[in-house]
Design a protein around this motif. Structure first.
Motif, short mmCIF file in Angstrom:
data_model
loop_
_atom_site.label_atom_id
_atom_site.label_comp_id
_atom_site.label_asym_id
_atom_site.label_seq_id
_atom_site.Cartn_x
_atom_site.Cartn_y
_atom_site.Cartn_z
N HIS A 41 1.06 -1.41 0.06
CA HIS A 41 0.00 -0.23 0.68
C HIS A 41 0.80 1.02 -0.13
O HIS A 41 2.15 1.24 0.48
CB HIS A 41 -1.10 -0.13 1.39
N ASP A 43 0.87 5.49 1.91
CA ASP A 43 0.17 6.67 2.21
C ASP A 43 0.27 7.83 1.47
O ASP A 43 0.35 8.42 0.90
CB ASP A 43 0.76 6.84 3.49
N SER A 57 -3.68 5.49 3.90
CA SER A 57 -3.45 4.78 3.88
C SER A 57 -4.15 4.29 2.99
O SER A 57 -5.19 3.72 2.84
CB SER A 57 -2.36 3.38 4.77
N ARG A 98 3.79 8.15 -0.58
CA ARG A 98 4.92 7.62 -0.13
C ARG A 98 4.87 6.07 -0.09
O ARG A 98 3.46 5.53 0.98
CB ARG A 98 5.71 7.83 1.00
N VAL A 101 4.94 0.82 0.43
CA VAL A 101 5.01 0.12 2.12
C VAL A 101 4.34 -1.29 2.30
O VAL A 101 3.47 -1.27 2.00
CB VAL A 101 4.75 0.88 3.57
N GLY A 102 4.97 -2.52 3.02
CA GLY A 102 4.02 -3.61 3.52
C GLY A 102 4.37 -4.57 2.86
O GLY A 102 4.31 -4.96 2.29
N ARG A 239 -6.32 -5.53 7.37
CA ARG A 239 -7.87 -4.91 8.12
C ARG A 239 -7.75 -3.12 7.68
O ARG A 239 -7.08 -3.30 8.15
CB ARG A 239 -7.62 -5.07 9.74
N PHE A 240 -8.89 -2.59 7.36
CA PHE A 240 -8.88 -1.85 7.04
C PHE A 240 -8.98 -1.10 8.66
O PHE A 240 -8.00 0.39 8.76
CB PHE A 240 -10.38 -0.76 6.53
N GLY A 241 -9.47 -1.40 9.83
CA GLY A 241 -9.69 -0.78 11.09
C GLY A 241 -10.45 0.33 10.39
O GLY A 241 -10.86 1.12 9.64
N THR A 243 -10.63 3.94 9.86
CA THR A 243 -9.12 4.64 9.07
C THR A 243 -9.98 6.05 9.00
O THR A 243 -8.95 6.84 8.83
CB THR A 243 -9.49 4.56 7.37
N GLY B 5 -12.47 -3.65 16.18
CA GLY B 5 -12.25 -2.38 14.69
C GLY B 5 -11.49 -1.10 15.40
O GLY B 5 -11.24 -0.18 14.20
N TRP B 7 -8.64 -1.63 15.86
CA TRP B 7 -6.77 -2.01 16.05
C TRP B 7 -6.72 -2.02 14.66
O TRP B 7 -7.55 -2.67 13.91
CB TRP B 7 -6.20 -2.89 16.84
N LEU B 8 -4.85 -2.42 14.01
CA LEU B 8 -5.54 -2.17 12.67
C LEU B 8 -3.90 -3.67 12.69
O LEU B 8 -3.81 -4.04 14.23
CB LEU B 8 -4.67 -1.41 11.58
N ASP B 9 -3.50 -4.05 11.76
CA ASP B 9 -2.22 -4.52 11.78
C ASP B 9 -0.85 -4.39 11.36
O ASP B 9 -1.07 -2.84 10.95
CB ASP B 9 -1.74 -5.76 10.21
N ASN B 11 1.09 -4.42 9.79
CA ASN B 11 1.25 -4.06 8.02
C ASN B 11 0.45 -2.62 8.00
O ASN B 11 1.26 -1.82 6.86
CB ASN B 11 0.90 -5.44 7.28
N ALA B 14 3.14 0.05 8.42
CA ALA B 14 4.33 0.57 7.38
C ALA B 14 5.10 0.96 7.41
O ALA B 14 6.75 1.82 7.29
CB ALA B 14 3.80 -0.62 6.07
N GLY B 15 4.20 2.41 7.04
CA GLY B 15 4.98 4.22 6.10
C GLY B 15 5.33 4.75 7.43
O GLY B 15 6.11 5.21 7.46
N ASP B 24 11.92 -1.73 5.79
CA ASP B 24 10.32 -2.74 5.91
C ASP B 24 10.58 -3.44 7.22
O ASP B 24 11.61 -4.12 7.25
CB ASP B 24 10.34 -3.49 4.95
N THR B 26 8.29 -4.74 8.79
CA THR B 26 7.08 -5.33 8.66
C THR B 26 7.20 -7.04 8.97
O THR B 26 6.26 -7.87 8.89
CB THR B 26 5.94 -5.46 7.06
N ARG B 48 -3.63 3.08 17.10
CA ARG B 48 -3.11 4.53 16.83
C ARG B 48 -4.35 5.52 17.62
O ARG B 48 -5.36 5.47 17.25
CB ARG B 48 -3.53 4.95 15.41
#
Lengths: 245, 91
Positions: A41, A43, A57, A98, A101-102, A239-241, A243, B5, B7-9, B11, B14-15, B24, B26, B48
């Motif tokens: 992905h 950012d 992201s 940018r 990543v990932g 997961r999107f979470g 966002t 809902g 939290w994220l991974d 990954n 990563a940025g 990187d 991850t 976050r």
């Protein structure tokens, strides 16, 4: 992954096209783009005239073999960034990106199969990059795709998926959770163990599994896959979470 | 789950991790100081808020906390981290 300082790059929108009533693909020209691996992905950063910045992201939809970077963005109601990207952005506009990543959620054709790709809604985007990457090569890979959408009109890349499904080794399944068109013969419910068993491949075929979608969808899919006998290490999740859109 | 809902991974951040570590992160292995489980950072849980917190996917213990201030990132790591960084080929 090559080691390089991660930098923001100016990107120009080359084209923008609606995919569904709620999602749009932005094709970006990014000078200096170092190339990506399917599944990664970027950012994206937007800066307002007063200097206020917002960052999100987005998964890359295009294959590494394509020159431009395609992002498919779904509009999130009350979101801060996605309504702008989906409704306002047009060719010639500039934004900053940018990445890529990932390195965790990636697949290269030389890693082979079998593959099981499970998408909830716009979770299809990074998986589409993998399928487009596969389509750029001659290799036959056993790739099972399960796409969960609310209705038929919400399915991203519908026609392209139908074409991909004609490739040897590739099978695309849809499940529609809210409304089905007349004569619908696909699945019509939330994903469950029977559905995943029907889609395959079975755990003893040791597929690489990629699951992407909203957090609750990914949790459910991952739990079902583990219960079916897939080792947790073989399941990669994105997961999107929340966002914030 | 109460935190569903939220939290994220790993990954998904990563940025930020690449900005802090210039590589990187991850695919980096982290061993949890609390439960001993090992796993790649990309499969950890990222929360976050005012800052970013990375937690062990098995037990939820702290793996990293990154506070982003106007002029710097402040990083606190916990557990064992195995970070391999590519070098340019020898001439």
């Amino acid at each position: 992954m090559p080691r390089a300082p991660i930098v923001w790059r100016a990107a120009t929108v080359r084209a923008a096209a609606d995919e569904t009533p709620h999602a749009r693909t932005l094709l970006l020209d990014v000078p200096g783009w170092p190339g990506h691996v399917a599944g990664q992905h970027v950012d994206v950063r937007l800066t307002a005239d007063d200097g206020y910045q917002a960052q999100r992201s987005y998964s890359i939809a295009s294959a590494p073999e394509e020159g431009a970077v395609a992002l498919t963005v779904e509009r999130i109601e009350d979101g801060e960034v996605s309504p702008y990207l989906v409704c306002e952005t047009r060719a010639g506009d500039e934004l900053e990106v940018r990445g890529p990543v990932g390195g965790h959620f990636t697949w290269r054709v030389e890693e082979g199969g079998p593959l099981l790709l499970v998408a909830g809604g716009s979770g299809l985007v990074p998986l589409m990059s993998m399928l487009r990457h596969l389509a750029a090569h001659e290799q036959t890979v056993d790739a099972r795709v399960l796409v969960s959408s609310r209705g038929w009109d919400d399915v991203l890349y519908r026609e392209e998926l139908a074409v991909l499904a004609r490739r040897p080794g590739v099978a695309v399944h849809h499940t529609l959770t809210r409304e089905t068109p007349p004569g619908w013969e696909g699945f019509d419910r939330r994903i469950d163990a029977d559905m995943l068993r029907a889609v395959g491949p079975p755990p003893d075929a040791e597929p690489r599994v990629f699951v992407c979608g909203p957090t609750a969808f990914v949790e459910r899919a991952a739990d079902l896959l583990v219960a079916l006998g897939h080792p947790p290490q073989a399941i990669r999740a994105e997961r999107f979470g929340p966002t914030g859109g | 789950m109460a935190d569903e809902g939220l939290w994220l991974d790993g990954n998904g951040i990563a940025g930020l991790l690449a900005e802090v570590f210039a590589t990187d992160m991850t695919t980096v292995d982290h061993g949890c100081r609390a439960c001993g489980a090992h796993g790649v950072v990309g499969a950890h849980r990222a929360y976050r808020g005012a800052g970013t917190v990375l937690r062990c996917p098995e037990c939820g213990d702290l793996a990293a906390r990154i506070s982003t201030l106007p002029d710097r990132h402040v990083v606190r790591l916990a557990g064992t981290w195995l970070i391999e960084v590519p070098r340019p080929p020898a001439q």
